[in-house]
Design a protein around this motif. Structure first.
Motif, PDB file in Angstrom:
ATOM      1  N   GLU A 154       0.830  -1.203   0.000  1.00 48.02           N
ATOM      2  CA  GLU A 154       0.000   0.000   0.000  1.00 48.02           C
ATOM      3  C   GLU A 154       0.868   1.258   0.000  1.00 48.02           C
ATOM      4  N   ASP A 155       1.951   1.240   0.793  1.00 49.76           N
ATOM      5  CA  ASP A 155       2.863   2.384   0.845  1.00 49.76           C
ATOM      6  C   ASP A 155       3.561   2.594  -0.490  1.00 49.76           C
ATOM      7  N   ARG A 156       3.906   1.503  -1.150  1.00 48.58           N
ATOM      8  CA  ARG A 156       4.569   1.612  -2.452  1.00 48.58           C
ATOM      9  C   ARG A 156       3.694   2.376  -3.433  1.00 48.58           C
ATOM     10  N   ARG A 157       2.424   2.042  -3.442  1.00 47.99           N
ATOM     11  CA  ARG A 157       1.511   2.729  -4.363  1.00 47.99           C
ATOM     12  C   ARG A 157       1.405   4.217  -4.003  1.00 47.99           C
ATOM     13  N   LYS A 158       1.284   4.518  -2.728  1.00 49.12           N
ATOM     14  CA  LYS A 158       1.150   5.914  -2.311  1.00 49.12           C
ATOM     15  C   LYS A 158       2.376   6.733  -2.685  1.00 49.12           C
ATOM     16  N   LEU A 159       3.560   6.204  -2.418  1.00 44.53           N
ATOM     17  CA  LEU A 159       4.784   6.930  -2.726  1.00 44.53           C
ATOM     18  C   LEU A 159       4.947   7.120  -4.229  1.00 44.53           C
ATOM     19  N   SER A 160       4.570   6.099  -4.991  1.00 44.34           N
ATOM     20  CA  SER A 160       4.669   6.195  -6.447  1.00 44.34           C
ATOM     21  C   SER A 160       3.722   7.260  -6.993  1.00 44.34           C
ATOM     22  N   ILE A 161       2.497   7.277  -6.496  1.00 41.19           N
ATOM     23  CA  ILE A 161       1.512   8.268  -6.946  1.00 41.19           C
ATOM     24  C   ILE A 161       2.010   9.683  -6.646  1.00 41.19           C
ATOM     25  N   ALA A 162       2.557   9.875  -5.451  1.00 43.35           N
ATOM     26  CA  ALA A 162       3.025  11.203  -5.055  1.00 43.35           C
ATOM     27  C   ALA A 162       4.145  11.703  -5.955  1.00 43.35           C
ATOM     28  N   CYS A 163       4.965  10.793  -6.461  1.00 43.91           N
ATOM     29  CA  CYS A 163       6.095  11.186  -7.304  1.00 43.91           C
ATOM     30  C   CYS A 163       5.750  11.183  -8.787  1.00 43.91           C
ATOM     31  N   LEU A 164       4.488  10.916  -9.129  1.00 48.19           N
ATOM     32  CA  LEU A 164       4.042  10.905 -10.531  1.00 48.19           C
ATOM     33  C   LEU A 164       2.818  11.815 -10.675  1.00 48.19           C
ATOM     34  N   PRO A 165       2.982  13.104 -10.547  1.00 47.97           N
ATOM     35  CA  PRO A 165       1.826  14.022 -10.523  1.00 47.97           C
ATOM     36  C   PRO A 165       1.015  14.072 -11.811  1.00 47.97           C
ATOM     37  N   THR A 166       1.599  13.698 -12.942  1.00 49.69           N
ATOM     38  CA  THR A 166       0.866  13.782 -14.217  1.00 49.69           C
ATOM     39  C   THR A 166       0.283  12.448 -14.663  1.00 49.69           C
ATOM     40  N   ILE A 167       0.519  11.393 -13.893  1.00 53.04           N
ATOM     41  CA  ILE A 167       0.042  10.054 -14.256  1.00 53.04           C
ATOM     42  C   ILE A 167      -1.343   9.820 -13.664  1.00 53.04           C
ATOM     43  N   SER A 168      -2.264   9.309 -14.472  1.00 54.60           N
ATOM     44  CA  SER A 168      -3.641   9.084 -14.008  1.00 54.60           C
ATOM     45  C   SER A 168      -3.972   7.613 -13.784  1.00 54.60           C
ATOM     46  N   ASN A 169      -3.061   6.708 -14.186  1.00 57.31           N
ATOM     47  CA  ASN A 169      -3.306   5.280 -14.006  1.00 57.31           C
ATOM     48  C   ASN A 169      -1.996   4.613 -13.614  1.00 57.31           C
ATOM     49  N   LEU A 170      -2.007   3.917 -12.476  1.00 58.14           N
ATOM     50  CA  LEU A 170      -0.800   3.257 -11.981  1.00 58.14           C
ATOM     51  C   LEU A 170      -1.064   1.777 -11.773  1.00 58.14           C
ATOM     52  N   ASN A 171      -0.283   0.941 -12.404  1.00 66.33           N
ATOM     53  CA  ASN A 171      -0.401  -0.514 -12.277  1.00 66.33           C
ATOM     54  C   ASN A 171      -1.806  -1.015 -12.579  1.00 66.33           C
ATOM     55  N   GLY A 172      -2.442  -0.391 -13.553  1.00 69.17           N
ATOM     56  CA  GLY A 172      -3.754  -0.838 -14.002  1.00 69.17           C
ATOM     57  C   GLY A 172      -4.928  -0.253 -13.248  1.00 69.17           C
TER      58      GLY A 172
END
Length: 312
Positions: A154-172
């Motif tokens: 869960e933390d991995r997803r949160k940290l990834s989202i925070a560092c990808l401000p222009t991405i709207s879909n992560l890991n599907g």
């Protein structure tokens, strides 16, 4: 394809129809996005005064503001902002000999990128993905950067989202505004006492301010191995059941699918902590159960809680 260096991948950057790039399983260690202007020759003549640090908009502005006359009183032949047959921007400056230099944004059509199971090991390389002009979907499971033992899935997803401000879909999975806000705040908390911080940390701190430290919480308070849940579909309570909440969220999805005769991936699930056993002030709004591999206990299910089911 197997590549060790992003330099090799970069050779694809001018393919006009490249929409999806899958690099999973490669020993890739870095990612960067080059400014196309940095690869263009310098033009420092007195008429256009252009070098690689000057963008096209600045060049157009300077040319429009100048008389563009040379020493002999004749107007200089400078053409700015025309387009080639491929849509690239062109600059011609006859007085200094700079002719038909063209450029376009690298990876102009790339929308989806997969870098799962690669050796990316620095946040700066992840942050580079936000520079790709049309990239909106990224898959990055199992990268070396996120393999730290003290970081949960869960933390991995949160940290990834925070560092990808222009991405709207992560890991599907799509990223909602609420999820992004929580991810950004979690990122600030996670890195607050870390010596090395991603560049986005300062940006997020300016956005959210200085967050107060997390309060000590008894994580065992009110824990139930079994919880009686209400299932709500189309605004009606359609089912009630005692659920073993140490099971993963995927088990809950399978249960709902069988009980309500719904295709397994045809609905989204939301949890509301509405049971009387929750501490006063800790009840929250709806929280999406988006990751099937997480245990239900992560969401603190207690007797009387509600599961909302939305058709997709």
């Amino acid at each position: 394809m197997n590549h060790y260096s992003w330099e090799e991948i970069w050779k694809l950057h001018q393919l006009p129809k490249l929409k999806t790039l899958i690099l999973s399983g490669n020993p890739l260690q870095d990612i960067f996005y080059k400014d196309p202007m940095s690869e263009v020759d310098t033009c420092n003549c007195p008429w256009c005064r252009w070098d690689h640090s000057t963008g096209l908009e600045d060049l157009v502005f300077e040319v429009e503001e100048e008389d563009l006359e040379n020493d002999s009183g004749h107007a200089a032949n400078v053409n700015v902002g025309s387009e080639s047959a491929t849509g690239d921007q062109l600059v011609d400056c006859k007085p200094c000999g700079l002719e038909s230099i063209s450029w376009s944004n690298p990876f102009p059509a790339l929308k989806a990128l997969c870098i799962s199971e690669t050796s990316i090991n620095a946040w700066q390389h992840v942050e580079e993905l936000s520079k790709f002009p049309h990239l909106h979907s990224v898959r990055m499971k199992g990268i070396q950067l996120l393999s730290t033992a003290d970081v949960t899935e869960e933390d991995r997803r949160k940290l990834s989202i925070a560092c990808l401000p222009t991405i709207s879909n992560l890991n599907g999975s799509s990223i909602s505004e609420t999820e992004r806000d929580k991810a950004e705040r979690h990122c600030l908390t996670y890195f607050s006492d870390k010596e090395s911080k991603p560049a986005v940390f300062q940006v997020l701190q300016e956005k959210h301010g200085q967050l107060t430290p997390l309060a000590d919480v008894d994580i065992g308070y009110g824990f139930q191995e079994w919880a009686k849940l209400k299932f709500i579909h189309k605004a009606n309570i359609v089912h009630e059941a005692n659920m073993h909440v140490v099971e993963p969220v995927g088990t809950l999805r399978l249960y709902i699918s069988k009980k309500l005769f719904l295709p397994l991936r045809s609905f989204r699930m939301w949890h509301r902590a509405s049971g009387a056993s929750h501490k006063e002030g800790l009840m929250e709004d709806l929280e999406e159960l988006f990751l099937d591999s997480l245990p239900m206990s992560r969401f603190n299910f207690l007797d009387g809680d509600e599961i909302f089911i939305d058709d997709i």
